[in-house]
Design an enzyme around this catalytic site. Structure first.
Site, PDB file in Angstrom:
ATOM      1  N   ARG A  29       0.836  -1.205   0.000  1.00 43.75           N
ATOM      2  CA  ARG A  29       0.000   0.000   0.000  1.00 43.75           C
ATOM      3  C   ARG A  29       0.877   1.263   0.000  1.00 43.75           C
ATOM      4  O   ARG A  29       0.442   2.311  -0.459  1.00 43.75           O
ATOM      5  CB  ARG A  29      -0.893   0.026   1.253  1.00 43.75           C
ATOM      6  N   ARG A  70       9.804   5.297  -3.434  1.00 40.16           N
ATOM      7  CA  ARG A  70      10.204   6.107  -4.585  1.00 40.16           C
ATOM      8  C   ARG A  70      11.640   6.594  -4.460  1.00 40.16           C
ATOM      9  O   ARG A  70      12.083   6.917  -3.362  1.00 40.16           O
ATOM     10  CB  ARG A  70       9.380   7.374  -4.788  1.00 40.16           C
ATOM     11  N   ARG A  75      -9.197  -6.670  13.088  1.00 33.12           N
ATOM     12  CA  ARG A  75      -8.383  -5.900  14.002  1.00 33.12           C
ATOM     13  C   ARG A  75      -9.215  -4.706  14.446  1.00 33.12           C
ATOM     14  O   ARG A  75      -9.916  -4.085  13.631  1.00 33.12           O
ATOM     15  CB  ARG A  75      -7.118  -5.439  13.267  1.00 33.12           C
ATOM     16  N   ARG A  84      -0.375   6.033  15.651  1.00 28.99           N
ATOM     17  CA  ARG A  84      -0.225   7.367  15.050  1.00 28.99           C
ATOM     18  C   ARG A  84      -0.989   8.409  15.841  1.00 28.99           C
ATOM     19  O   ARG A  84      -1.915   8.089  16.578  1.00 28.99           O
ATOM     20  CB  ARG A  84      -0.644   7.377  13.579  1.00 28.99           C
ATOM     21  N   GLU A 109      -4.252   6.876  18.017  1.00 28.35           N
ATOM     22  CA  GLU A 109      -4.915   5.659  17.530  1.00 28.35           C
ATOM     23  C   GLU A 109      -4.202   4.440  18.121  1.00 28.35           C
ATOM     24  O   GLU A 109      -3.028   4.208  17.834  1.00 28.35           O
ATOM     25  CB  GLU A 109      -4.800   5.675  16.006  1.00 28.35           C
ATOM     26  N   TYR A 150      -9.879  -5.164   2.464  1.00 32.31           N
ATOM     27  CA  TYR A 150      -9.226  -3.955   2.970  1.00 32.31           C
ATOM     28  C   TYR A 150      -9.416  -2.821   1.952  1.00 32.31           C
ATOM     29  O   TYR A 150      -8.474  -2.371   1.310  1.00 32.31           O
ATOM     30  CB  TYR A 150      -7.746  -4.303   3.144  1.00 32.31           C
ATOM     31  N   ASP A 161     -10.223   0.877   0.447  1.00 33.85           N
ATOM     32  CA  ASP A 161     -10.232   2.314   0.713  1.00 33.85           C
ATOM     33  C   ASP A 161     -11.561   2.894   0.227  1.00 33.85           C
ATOM     34  O   ASP A 161     -12.315   2.234  -0.508  1.00 33.85           O
ATOM     35  CB  ASP A 161      -9.052   2.988  -0.006  1.00 33.85           C
TER      36      ASP A 161
END
Ligand code: FAD
Ligand code: UDP
Length: 396
Positions: A182, A186, A263, A294, A315, A364, A366
Site C-alpha cells: 500500500r 520512490r 483488528r 499514530r 490511535e 481492505y 479504501d
C-alpha cells in the site's frame, strides 16, 4: 421493532449507513426506489464520519484522506462536497528520531546519508541480499520478506516491524505481503503518502456527503439510527424482498463456519491549549513500545491558522472480539478460505441479500474502492450501463 416506518413501503432494506450503503440508497432513489437504511450507531457515514468542534473538523474513526486515480469516482464524490487539496505527508518518529514517509529519497538520506538514487538502491540491494539469501527468484511470502526486498533491513527494523506488529497484533512474518505494498517506495524526493492523482478531504468533513444524499433523495431514503439489524433480523428478512448488507458477513450467518479475524482500534482525543502542537497532520510512532501507532492533529488537515486551541487523536490498535468494532479485515490465507465458505453460503442460502463494503466483502477497501464497488452493484442491480459521469457544471 418500534414501527416508526411502515416496512411495506420500501423497495430495499440497507444495513449500514456507511459509504457503501448510502451510495446504493442514493442511486436507488434516483431510480425511484425507496430504501430504509438501518444503522446501529447514532449517526451516518460509517467509519468516515466526522464532526466539527471549535471550528476544527475531527475524523471520528481515524484520518480519512480521499485518494484515487478513478476520475469517475472523484467526480462522483465531489457532487456532494467541495474538497480541499490536502496531501498527506506523514512523519515517522522512531525512538525520538524523525523520518519522512513514505519511503523516498528523504527517508534514505535520513537513514543512510545517501544522496542519489543509485546510492540508495545499492544500499537496499546490499541489505536485501544479506537478509534474504534464499529468496532467489521466488516472490516474497509474507510482509517481512516483502518489506526487506523493497527497502532493506534498516528501514524495515526502524519504520515497519514495530508499527506493523502493533497495528496487526501479529508477527510481520505471519502477515500477507500486499499490506506493505500500500505504501509507495520512490527514488525521488517526494513525501506524498499516496501515488494517486486526485487527493483531498471534504471541506467541513465527510458527513455532509451522506446528509446531502439523504436530502437530495426526495424523501426516498429513510434512516433509522441506533438500530442493530440483528435485533430484528428475522422480521426484516421476512418483510423486505431485497436487502443490502454492509456489516460483517460472518455475523450475518451467526458465525456458523467460524469467526473471521478482524483488528480493532481505540481512539483517544484531547483538546490542547496550544495553537500548533505537533506541526504535522499525522505523526507515526514506529517503535514497538509506544502503545499507539499514530497521532493526528486535525487542524492541519484543513490548513487552519496557528491560533486558538488544537485537537489531537491517538490511535491505539487492539484485539477484536464481538464486543468491539471491526475496523480491519485480516486478509491472510486462513481467513480468505473461511470467507469463501461464507460467500458460498450467501449464494446458496441468502440470494435476496447483496453483501457489500469493507465488512460485507471482507476486503481492505479504501473509500474510493467502496464508492466504485457500490456503483458497480447499482449497475448490476438495475441492469444498467450508466458511467455515472457528470457534466462539469454538476460538479461543485
Ligand atoms: P463502514 O464505513 O464501516 O460502514 C458500515 C456501517 O454499517 C457502519 O456505520 C456500521 O455501524 C454499520 N453496521 C454494521 N453492522 C450493522 C448492524 N448489524 N446493524 C446496523 N448497522 C450496522 N479509506 C481511504 O480511502 N482513505 C483513508 O485515509 C482511510 N483511512 C482509514 C483509517 C482507519 C483507521 C480506518 C479504520 C479506515 C480507513 N479507511 C480509509 C477506509 C474507510 O473507512 C472504508 O473504506 C469505508 O469506511 C468503508 O465503507 P463501508 O460502507 O464499507 O463501511
Ligand atoms: N506501515 C508501517 N509503518 C508506518 C506506516 C505503515 O509499517 O509508519 C505498514 C503497516 O503494516 C500498515 C501498512 O503499512 O498496516 C499500511 O499502511 P497505511 O498507512 O496504508 O494503513 P491504514 O491507513 O490502512 O491503517
Amino acid at each position: 421493532m418500534a414501527n416508526k416506518f411502515n416496512t411495506k413501503n420500501y423497495d430495499y432494506l440497507i444495513v449500514g449507513a456507511g459509504p457503501f450503503g448510502m451510495t446504493f440508497a442514493y442511486e436507488a432513489a434516483k431510480r425511484g426506489k425507496k430504501s430504509l437504511v438501518v444503522e446501529k450507531r447514532s449517526f451516518i457515514g460509517g467509519n468516515t464520519h466526522t464532526h466539527v468542534e471549535n471550528g476544527i473538523t475531527v475524523h471520528d474513526f481515524g484520518a480519512h484522506i480521499f485518494h484515487t486515480d478513478n476520475k469517475m469516482v472523484w467526480d462522483y464524490v465531489r457532487q456532494f462536497a467541495e474538497f480541499n487539496g490536502f496531501q498527506n505527508q506523514v512523519v515517522a518518529n522512531y525512538n525520538g528520531k524523525l523520518f519522512n514517509l513514505p519511503f523516498n529519497m528523504n527517508t534514505f538520506y535520513q537513514m543512510w546519508g545517501t544522496k542519489t538514487p543509485a546510492e540508495a538502491k545499492a544500499k537496499i540491494e546490499e541489505q536485501k541480499a544479506e537478509a534474504l539469501k534464499e529468496l532467489g527468484d521466488r516472490q516474497p511470502r509474507n510482509l517481512e520478506e516483502q518489506a526487506i526486498s523493497l527497502i532493506g533491513t534498516d528501514i524495515y527494523q526502524a519504520l515497519i516491524k514495530g508499527y506493523t506488529e502493533k497495528q496487526w497484533g501479529r508477527k510481520a512474518t505471519e502477515l500477507p505481503a500486499f499490506i506493505i505494498k500500500r505504501l509507495p517506495v520512490r527514488f525521488i524526493y517526494d513525501n506524498n503518502y499516496f501515488n494517486h492523482r486526485y487527493q483531498g478531504i471534504p471541506v467541513g468533513g465527510y458527513t455532509q456527503i451522506f446528509e446531502n444524499m439523504v436530502e437530495r433523495s426526495n424523501g426516498l431514503i429513510d434512516v433509522l439510527t441506533d438500530t442493530d439489524f440483528f435485533d430484528h433480523k428475522d422480521e426484516f428478512l421476512a418483510e423486505f424482498p431485497r436487502v443490502l448488507y454492509t456489516g460483517m458477513i460472518d455475523q450475518f450467518f451467526d458465525y456458523k463456519h467460524g469467526e473471521l479475524e478482524y483488528r480493532s482500534l481505540r481512539f483517544e482525543s484531547e483538546t490542547i491549549d496550544s495553537d500548533n502542537y505537533q506541526g504535522n497532520a499525522v505523526i507515526n510512532y514506529t517503535d514497538a513500545d509506544t502503545p499507539f501507532t499514530r497521532q493526528m492533529e486535525w487542524k492541519h488537515f484543513d490548513g487552519l491558522a496557528d491560533e486558538g486551541k488544537t485537537i489531537i487523536t491517538r490511535e491505539y490498535p487492539q484485539d477484536w472480539d464481538r464486543t468491539k468494532e471491526a475496523y480491519y479485515p485480516v486478509n491472510n490465507e486462513k481467513n480468505t478460505e473461511l470467507y469463501k465458505q461464507y460467500v458460498k453460503e450467501a449464494r446458496e442460502n441468502a440470494p435476496e441479500v447483496m453483501f457489500g463494503g469493507r465488512l460485507g466483502k471482507y476486503r481492505y477497501f479504501d473509500m474510493d474502492q467502496v464508492f466504485n464497488d457500490a456503483l458497480n452493484t447499482v449497475r448490476e442491480e438495475f441492469g444498467i450501463d450508466d458511467d455515472f459521469n457528470f457534466a462539469h457544471d454538476d460538479v461543485k
